[in-house]
Design an enzyme around this catalytic site. Structure first.
Site, mmCIF file in Angstrom:
data_model
loop_
_atom_site.group_PDB
_atom_site.id
_atom_site.type_symbol
_atom_site.label_atom_id
_atom_site.label_comp_id
_atom_site.label_asym_id
_atom_site.label_seq_id
_atom_site.Cartn_x
_atom_site.Cartn_y
_atom_site.Cartn_z
ATOM 1 C CB CYS A 1 -0.852 -0.037 1.267
ATOM 2 S SG CYS A 1 -1.882 1.422 1.529
ATOM 3 C CB CYS B 1 -3.387 3.993 -5.185
ATOM 4 S SG CYS B 1 -4.644 3.129 -4.213
#
Ligand code: DGL
Length: 256
Positions: free
Chosen positions: A73, A183
């Site tokens: 992440c 992302c």
């Protein structure tokens, strides 16, 4: 030691795109995944909140006696990695937006799509400085996108399509030749992004780079399972106990 699992953390489903890539490269490893879907998305929260939630999720993985950790992440990496590395004694691999390969591959401008937190935090801004990239990189902080993916990724709903069209419209015909997916959630809608942008662009993500780095770290530390060790196990966990969440995990990872 070599048979211990590698932990993967994300705020939700995004990191499954990185895990898939890791399993393709090193199917012999054992993996345990934890997605904090009950608290996703992280990208619009404060650094303090992201820090606290990430450390809690990572605590769960650490309690499973993992041999290495991947923070799959970008947002969580930006918020915790420096402090986390001081606290744990296993290798920690984070995400890095694929700015460098994107700038090397195209001559024009690159659109960097990421969560507001990633764009705002110091780690990414240091990366831009390091590659002297501010002039060629156009930042697009995507409010809401990760949350929409978390809930709509399987349906590819009109809501997502309309949102992407509106989000990308101002960047059309502005000389953008590459898009960086900063992302891990966005990797699952790569084709939708390409289609919504509608121009001939190259799309980059940091997944392969992260997984290659994981492999070399395991080799350097002498904790990689041999490639002929047979297929390892994969365990998927979500902090959300609703059925929809687990179904999404399974569909995204196993395709069923
Ligand atoms: N998957 C995450 C990332 O790579 C964050 C999504 C979110 O929770 O906002 O940044």
């Amino acid at each position: 030691m070599i048979n211990k699992s590698i932990g993967f953390f994300d705020s939700g489903v995004g990191g499954l795109s990185v895990l898939k890539e890791a399993c393709a490269l090193m199917p012999e490893e054992n993996y345990i995944y934890y997605g904090d879907s009950a608290n996703a998305p992280y990208g619009e929260k404060s650094r303090e909140e992201i820090f606290e939630l990430t450390m809690r999720g990572i605590g769960y993985l650490m309690s499973n006696d993992i041999k290495a950790l991947v923070i799959a992440c970008n947002t969580a990496t930006s918020a915790v990695i420096d402090e986390l590395r001081k606290e744990v004694d296993i290798p920690v691999i984070g995400m890095e937006p694929a700015i460098k390969p994107a700038l090397a591959a195209v001559e024009g401008k690159v659109l960097m799509m990421a969560t507001p937190a990633t764009i705002r935090l110091e780690r990414y801004n240091n990366l831009l400085e390091r590659f002297n990239a501010r002039e060629r990189v156009v930042n697009l902080a995507c409010n809401k996108l990760a949350g929409m993916i978390e809930h709509n990724v399987l349906s590819h709903s009109n809501e997502l399509e309309d949102y992407l069209a509106g989000l990308l419209a101002p960047y059309k015909n502005t000389g953008i030749q590459g898009i960086v997916l900063g992302c891990t959630h966005y990797v699952f809608i790569k084709e939708d992004i390409k289609e919504a942008f509608g121009e001939d662009v190259l799309i980059f993500d940091g997944n392969r780079g992260t997984v290659n780095r994981l492999k070399s770290v395991l080799e350097e530390k002498g904790i990689k399972r041999p490639s002929d060790a047979g297929k390892g196990a994969v365990i998927l966990n979500s902090s959300s106990d609703d059925q929809f969440s687990m179904k999404t995990y399974s569909k995204l990872f196993y395709g069923k």
